[in-house]
Design a protein around this motif. Structure first.
Motif, PDB file in Angstrom:
ATOM      1  N   LYS A  96      14.959 183.877   7.442  1.00 41.71           N
ATOM      2  CA  LYS A  96      14.122 184.011   6.249  1.00 41.71           C
ATOM      3  C   LYS A  96      14.914 184.452   5.020  1.00 41.71           C
ATOM      4  N   LYS A  97      15.968 185.208   5.241  1.00 38.17           N
ATOM      5  CA  LYS A  97      16.774 185.701   4.120  1.00 38.17           C
ATOM      6  C   LYS A  97      17.822 184.708   3.654  1.00 38.17           C
ATOM      7  N   LYS A  98      18.027 183.648   4.453  1.00 39.83           N
ATOM      8  CA  LYS A  98      19.027 182.615   4.130  1.00 39.83           C
ATOM      9  C   LYS A  98      20.423 183.220   3.954  1.00 39.83           C
ATOM     10  N   ILE A  99      20.744 184.104   4.876  1.00 37.66           N
ATOM     11  CA  ILE A  99      22.058 184.755   4.867  1.00 37.66           C
ATOM     12  C   ILE A  99      22.826 184.285   6.099  1.00 37.66           C
ATOM     13  N   ALA A 100      24.072 183.890   5.895  1.00 38.02           N
ATOM     14  CA  ALA A 100      24.928 183.481   7.003  1.00 38.02           C
ATOM     15  C   ALA A 100      25.774 184.662   7.450  1.00 38.02           C
ATOM     16  N   PHE A 101      25.899 184.816   8.757  1.00 35.53           N
ATOM     17  CA  PHE A 101      26.691 185.900   9.307  1.00 35.53           C
ATOM     18  C   PHE A 101      27.945 185.395  10.006  1.00 35.53           C
ATOM     19  N   ILE A 102      28.044 184.056  10.114  1.00 39.83           N
ATOM     20  CA  ILE A 102      29.211 183.444  10.738  1.00 39.83           C
ATOM     21  C   ILE A 102      29.322 182.018  10.209  1.00 39.83           C
ATOM     22  N   SER A 103      30.517 181.485  10.199  1.00 41.78           N
ATOM     23  CA  SER A 103      30.729 180.111   9.736  1.00 41.78           C
ATOM     24  C   SER A 103      30.569 179.135  10.894  1.00 41.78           C
ATOM     25  N   ARG A 105      22.517 182.314   0.593  1.00 35.73           N
ATOM     26  CA  ARG A 105      22.760 183.345  -0.415  1.00 35.73           C
ATOM     27  C   ARG A 105      24.212 183.812  -0.414  1.00 35.73           C
ATOM     28  N   ASN A 106      24.971 183.388   0.559  1.00 38.48           N
ATOM     29  CA  ASN A 106      26.394 183.735   0.594  1.00 38.48           C
ATOM     30  C   ASN A 106      27.187 182.543   1.105  1.00 38.48           C
ATOM     31  N   ALA A 139      18.365 190.810   7.975  1.00 39.10           N
ATOM     32  CA  ALA A 139      17.600 189.554   7.859  1.00 39.10           C
ATOM     33  C   ALA A 139      16.381 189.445   8.757  1.00 39.10           C
ATOM     34  N   ASN A 140      16.135 190.415   9.626  1.00 39.27           N
ATOM     35  CA  ASN A 140      15.054 190.216  10.592  1.00 39.27           C
ATOM     36  C   ASN A 140      14.184 191.451  10.796  1.00 39.27           C
TER      37      ASN A 140
END
Length: 206
Positions: free
Chosen positions: A147-154, A84-85, A125-126
């Protein structure tokens, strides 16, 4: 009278022959069963060995064994995931994610940055819970395997090693200890790269 004795003798000979044939057949059957039992026993030993190997805790493979993609080894590849991001756009990540790995950060500050990412993951996300599992599993969760398909780091961050683990400035994987769903400890092995010694750096977040 003689012919009766002759018939009786012939009958005895036939019976003896039949008994010999039956004995040979029983002997062959016993040999076959013995061979079959040996094969079954060997198979059982082999299967037992396989089970013993399969119950061991999986380890991260070395780079020479696993190829070029560490995250793909563990079933998640950020570069091909639908997220999502954009994890490679600093504006779509927390500042702590972009700063993580900077040579200017003190170890204590870097751990606080990791905890900030985990805290954001927990909130967004959790369902208010910190992630649990091995280092690479928690790292995957931060990479977007959630579950949210959100990345918090590359996945390109310099603090992610070839085994897909998040590491400290000395290259040792962080130790993540979720004491509860709402309390997380992150520990660095420190400069000596030995866990639980005097130079360890650790911090908590609740």
């Amino acid at each position: 009278m003689k012919w009766i004795l002759a018939l009786a003798a012939g009958g005895l000979i036939c019976i003896s022959c039949l008994l010999l044939i039956q004995r040979d057949e029983l002997g062959d059957e016993a040999k076959n069963q013995g061979a079959l039992s040996s094969r079954v026993a060997a198979s059982s030993v082999s299967q037992s060995g396989i089970q013993r190997v399969s119950t061991r805790t999986p380890r991260a493979l070395k780079s020479t064994e696993k190829g070029s993609s560490a995250s793909a080894l563990f079933g998640f590849d950020q570069s091909t995931a639908i997220l999502r991001n954009d994890p490679n756009d600093p504006e779509q990540l927390l500042p702590e994610a972009s700063e993580l790995g900077s040579v200017e950060l003190a170890p204590e500050i870097e751990i606080d940055h990791v905890l900030a990412l985990l805290g954001s993951f927990r909130s967004v996300a959790n369902a208010g819970c910190f992630p649990t599992g091995f280092n690479y599993e928690i790292t995957n969760a931060l990479l977007g395997k959630n579950k949210k398909k959100i990345a918090f780091i590359s996945e390109k961050n310099v603090r992610i090693n070839e085994e897909g683990e998040l590491t400290d400035k000395w290259g040792s994987p962080y130790f993540f200890h979720a004491e509860s769903s709402t309390k997380m400890e992150v520990r660095s092995a420190g400069e000596d790269r030995k866990m639980f010694t005097d130079d360890d750096v650790s911090s908590y977040r609740m």
